[in-house]
Design an enzyme around this catalytic site. Structure first.
Site, short mmCIF file in Angstrom:
data_model
loop_
_atom_site.label_atom_id
_atom_site.label_comp_id
_atom_site.label_asym_id
_atom_site.label_seq_id
_atom_site.Cartn_x
_atom_site.Cartn_y
_atom_site.Cartn_z
N LYS A 265 0.85 -1.20 0.00
CA LYS A 265 0.00 0.00 0.00
C LYS A 265 0.88 1.25 0.00
O LYS A 265 1.70 1.44 0.89
CB LYS A 265 -0.92 -0.01 1.23
CG LYS A 265 -1.73 1.27 1.42
CD LYS A 265 -2.69 1.18 2.62
CE LYS A 265 -3.37 2.51 2.90
NZ LYS A 265 -4.27 2.47 4.07
N ASP A 270 -2.59 10.00 4.01
CA ASP A 270 -4.00 9.62 4.10
C ASP A 270 -4.75 10.61 4.99
O ASP A 270 -4.72 10.51 6.22
CB ASP A 270 -4.12 8.20 4.67
CG ASP A 270 -5.58 7.73 4.72
OD1 ASP A 270 -6.44 8.42 4.15
OD2 ASP A 270 -5.83 6.66 5.32
N LYS A 277 -10.37 12.60 8.21
CA LYS A 277 -10.01 12.15 9.56
C LYS A 277 -10.00 13.33 10.52
O LYS A 277 -9.80 14.48 10.08
CB LYS A 277 -8.59 11.56 9.53
CG LYS A 277 -8.45 10.22 8.85
CD LYS A 277 -6.99 9.76 8.88
CE LYS A 277 -6.79 8.45 8.16
NZ LYS A 277 -7.46 7.29 8.78
N ASP A 288 1.46 5.98 5.74
CA ASP A 288 0.51 5.06 5.11
C ASP A 288 1.06 4.42 3.82
O ASP A 288 0.34 3.73 3.10
CB ASP A 288 -0.81 5.82 4.83
CG ASP A 288 -2.04 4.92 4.96
OD1 ASP A 288 -1.92 3.84 5.55
OD2 ASP A 288 -3.10 5.33 4.45
N ASP A 347 -12.20 6.98 3.47
CA ASP A 347 -11.03 6.70 4.31
C ASP A 347 -10.63 5.22 4.24
O ASP A 347 -9.57 4.85 4.70
CB ASP A 347 -11.32 7.13 5.76
CG ASP A 347 -10.06 7.27 6.59
OD1 ASP A 347 -8.96 7.23 5.99
OD2 ASP A 347 -10.18 7.41 7.81
N GLU A 349 -9.50 3.70 1.80
CA GLU A 349 -8.93 3.82 0.44
C GLU A 349 -7.89 2.75 0.16
O GLU A 349 -7.65 2.41 -1.00
CB GLU A 349 -8.31 5.22 0.27
CG GLU A 349 -6.89 5.39 0.83
CD GLU A 349 -6.76 5.19 2.33
OE1 GLU A 349 -7.78 5.33 3.03
OE2 GLU A 349 -5.66 4.87 2.81
N ARG A 351 -7.79 -0.48 0.78
CA ARG A 351 -8.33 -1.70 0.17
C ARG A 351 -8.73 -1.46 -1.29
O ARG A 351 -8.71 -2.39 -2.09
CB ARG A 351 -9.49 -2.23 1.02
CG ARG A 351 -10.64 -1.30 1.14
CD ARG A 351 -11.57 -1.65 2.31
NE ARG A 351 -10.96 -1.33 3.61
CZ ARG A 351 -11.54 -1.58 4.78
NH1 ARG A 351 -12.73 -2.15 4.82
NH2 ARG A 351 -10.92 -1.28 5.89
N1 BES Z 1 -4.46 4.30 6.85
C1 BES Z 1 -5.62 3.99 7.59
C2 BES Z 1 -5.38 2.92 8.65
C3 BES Z 1 -4.51 3.30 9.82
C4 BES Z 1 -5.08 3.82 10.96
C5 BES Z 1 -3.16 3.09 9.79
C6 BES Z 1 -4.29 4.14 12.05
C7 BES Z 1 -2.36 3.40 10.86
C8 BES Z 1 -2.93 3.92 12.00
C9 BES Z 1 -6.72 3.46 6.68
O1 BES Z 1 -6.73 3.94 5.38
C10 BES Z 1 -8.02 3.86 7.30
O2 BES Z 1 -8.23 5.02 7.44
N2 BES Z 1 -8.82 2.88 7.65
C11 BES Z 1 -10.08 3.12 8.25
C12 BES Z 1 -11.05 2.11 7.70
C13 BES Z 1 -12.46 2.37 8.09
C14 BES Z 1 -12.98 3.60 7.43
C15 BES Z 1 -13.26 1.15 7.68
C16 BES Z 1 -9.93 2.94 9.76
O3 BES Z 1 -9.18 2.07 10.18
O4 BES Z 1 -10.53 3.72 10.49
ZN ZN Z 2 -4.88 4.58 4.65
ZN ZN Z 3 -7.82 5.79 5.19
#
Ligand code: BES
Ligand code: ZN
Ligand code: ZN
Length: 496
Positions: A265, A270, A277, A288, A347, A349, A351
């Protein structure tokens, strides 16, 4: 820091500092520390008897030899209880010794390696170098003030007594150095801020690696990716002014070797996009692209080690930002696989971009696919910052990863991908949604990815926890860790 191997013995070698290791309260001293003790007229055994140095894990004490030895100073470092010793403790102790020498402002040290129980000189040298190089890593790229205060060790000499030992130690040193330098490269990329480490910069880094190691490389821009049908990657990339890049690196192409696909990834920042966020802690989201960094590093190490595999490294790289061109919740995307996705949160993104990369990787008919991604906050809640979340569809491949994990000292923990979880992703208007419930968030992320690998053996490593740490570990300083590099390289080394 220069590290080299020489023929010689600890008690006879002139140097700024001699490093010696000891187990906790040993009955007798063995190996180099014993020879030094004899030469030093029992100084070490006496001080240990007096309790001045016990050999507890990571205990360190510095002594001045006052001319009693060719070495000016001796640093004793504890290995802890003999029965609990393993290479992970050894890497930690090597790091702690290196940090001590560095922080004391000493520029050179010498250290003699002797076989220890079942551990060969080669293994010990590799792990020593790994612990040392990873432990003394510092990121000071953007510090301009008082640079002269940055302390660094100049030279390390590893001693072997016989020519056979020198050969084994040199082999171990070479391997340890290749892998650690790759990890440090990954750390530099992760620690680098998103205004410097853009998708373009990642693609240039990949170009450099390809050039240095004779790899094939393809970098698609967003319009090319669009023409190919990568609707999910393109949706994320189009919200940003910074051009997205879809990078494919290929090592040992066309040689009839087993093909392994590595997918990382590469979100260089992000923000969450339109589903933005909270601002607190958002700066961390420069990390990220840790999966991408790990893929670049693993490719570099694999080629330097001349591993007999055909490797394809794939990195969808883009920012995730809100703008008038950004994709939005409710949008329906057509992925490269032909399957459609309803966007619930912009968010989620990672996947999306990975789905197109996973589909693309199938064109290479890989024997296995490994993806590395800072995919979910949920995995951090579940496992903390110490462990990689492990998911997959193939028991033998999962076992290989777990074995490599034990050797590399990068912990993994398995989570399930049962069919029942897929229910959470069912959409009224598309094939599936990109987000299910908050509950089981990391598993649902894994389930989503599983829809893009068909029947190919695949593992997903959710590295969101250990990719970036706030509290240092024995040989992992704070910040970007380069996690996953050593795990993947170990998997590849042991492939056959
Ligand atoms: N990059 C984040 C995941 C992340 C969170 C990495 C904290 C490191 C520390 C990812 O893209 C994300 O934002 N995921 C969301 C998914 C949700 C919207 C289903 C999450 O984990 O909140
Ligand atoms: Zn991310
Ligand atoms: Zn994200």
């Amino acid at each position: 820091m220069q590290i080299r191997v020489e023929k010689g013995a600890a008690e006879k070698f002139p140097c700024e500092l001699l490093l010696l290791f000891s187990f906790e309260s040993p009955e007798t001293l063995e190996g180099p520390i014993q020879s030094v003790d004899v030469e030093w007229k029992g100084f070490i055994s006496t001080l240990m008897k007096q309790g001045d140095f016990k050999g507890e894990l990571f205990e360190r004490k510095l002594f001045y030899t006052q001319g009693a030895l060719p070495a000016k100073r001796v640093l004793l470092t504890g290995l802890g209880k003999k029965g609990e010793f393993d290479l992970e403790k050894w890497r930690g102790a090597s790091s702690k010794a290196g940090q001590f020498v560095r922080d004391a402002g000493i520029k050179q040290f010498v250290f003699q390696v002797k076989k220890l129980d079942s551990y060969s000189e080669e293994d010990l040298a590799e792990s020593f170098v790994t612990g040392l190089l990873l432990g003394v890593y510092q990121y000071h790229e953007f510090k301009t003030l008082e640079r002269e205060k940055i302390k660094e060790i100049g030279e390390v000499i590893i001693l072997g007594e016989t020519m056979d030992e020198v050969k084994s130690l040199s082999d171990g040193l070479r391997t340890g150095k290749i892998i650690s330098e790759a990890v440090c490269m990954a750390r530099d990329l992760v620690n680098g801020p998103s205004n410097k480490i853009t998708p373009t910069v990642l693609s240039e880094k990949a170009q450099q690696i390809a050039k240095d190691h004779g790899m094939e490389i393809q970098v698609l821009d967003v319009s090319q990716a669009e023409a190919m049908g990568m609707g999910a990657f393109v949706a994320v990339a189009k919200g940003s002014q910074e051009p997205g890049k879809f990078i494919t690196l290929e090592y040992n192409k066309g040689k009839g070797l087993d093909t392994i696909a590595l997918v990382g990834k590469g979100i260089t920042f992000d923000s969450g996009g339109i589903s933005i966020k909270p601002s607190e802690g958002m700066g961390r989201m420069k990390d990220d692209m840790s999966g991408a960094a790990a893929v670049l590093a693993a490719m570099q190490a694999a080629s330097k080690l001349s591993l007999p595999l055909h490797l394809v490294g794939m990195i969808p790289a883009t920012e995730n930002l809100p703008s008038g061109k950004a994709y939005k919740p409710g949008d329906i995307l057509k992925t490269l696989s032909g399957q459609t996705v309803e966007v619930i949160s912009t968010d989620a993104e990672g996947r999306l971009i990975l789905s197109d990369a996973l589909t693309y990787s199938l064109r290479y008919q890989p024997k296995a696919i490994v993806d590395l991604a800072t995919l979910t906050g949920a995995i951090v809640i579940a496992l903390g910052d110490y462990v990689i979340g492990l998911f997959g569809n193939d028991e033998p491949l999962l076992k290989r990863i777990e074995e490599a994990s034990g050797k590399a000292g990068e912990k993994v923990w398995r989570l399930p991908l049962w069919d029942e979880y897929f229910d959470y992703l069912k959409s009224d208007v598309a094939d599936f949604m990109n987000v299910g419930t908050r509950a089981a968030g990391a598993i649902i992320g894994g389930i989503f990815l599983s829809k893009f690998v068909e029947k190919v053996p695949w593992v997903h490593l959710d590295i969101a926890g250990p990719a970036f740490i706030e509290k240092e570990r024995p040989y992992v300083p704070k910040g970007g860790t380069g996690v996953g590099v050593r795990l993947v390289v170990q998997l590849l080394r042991d492939w056959k």
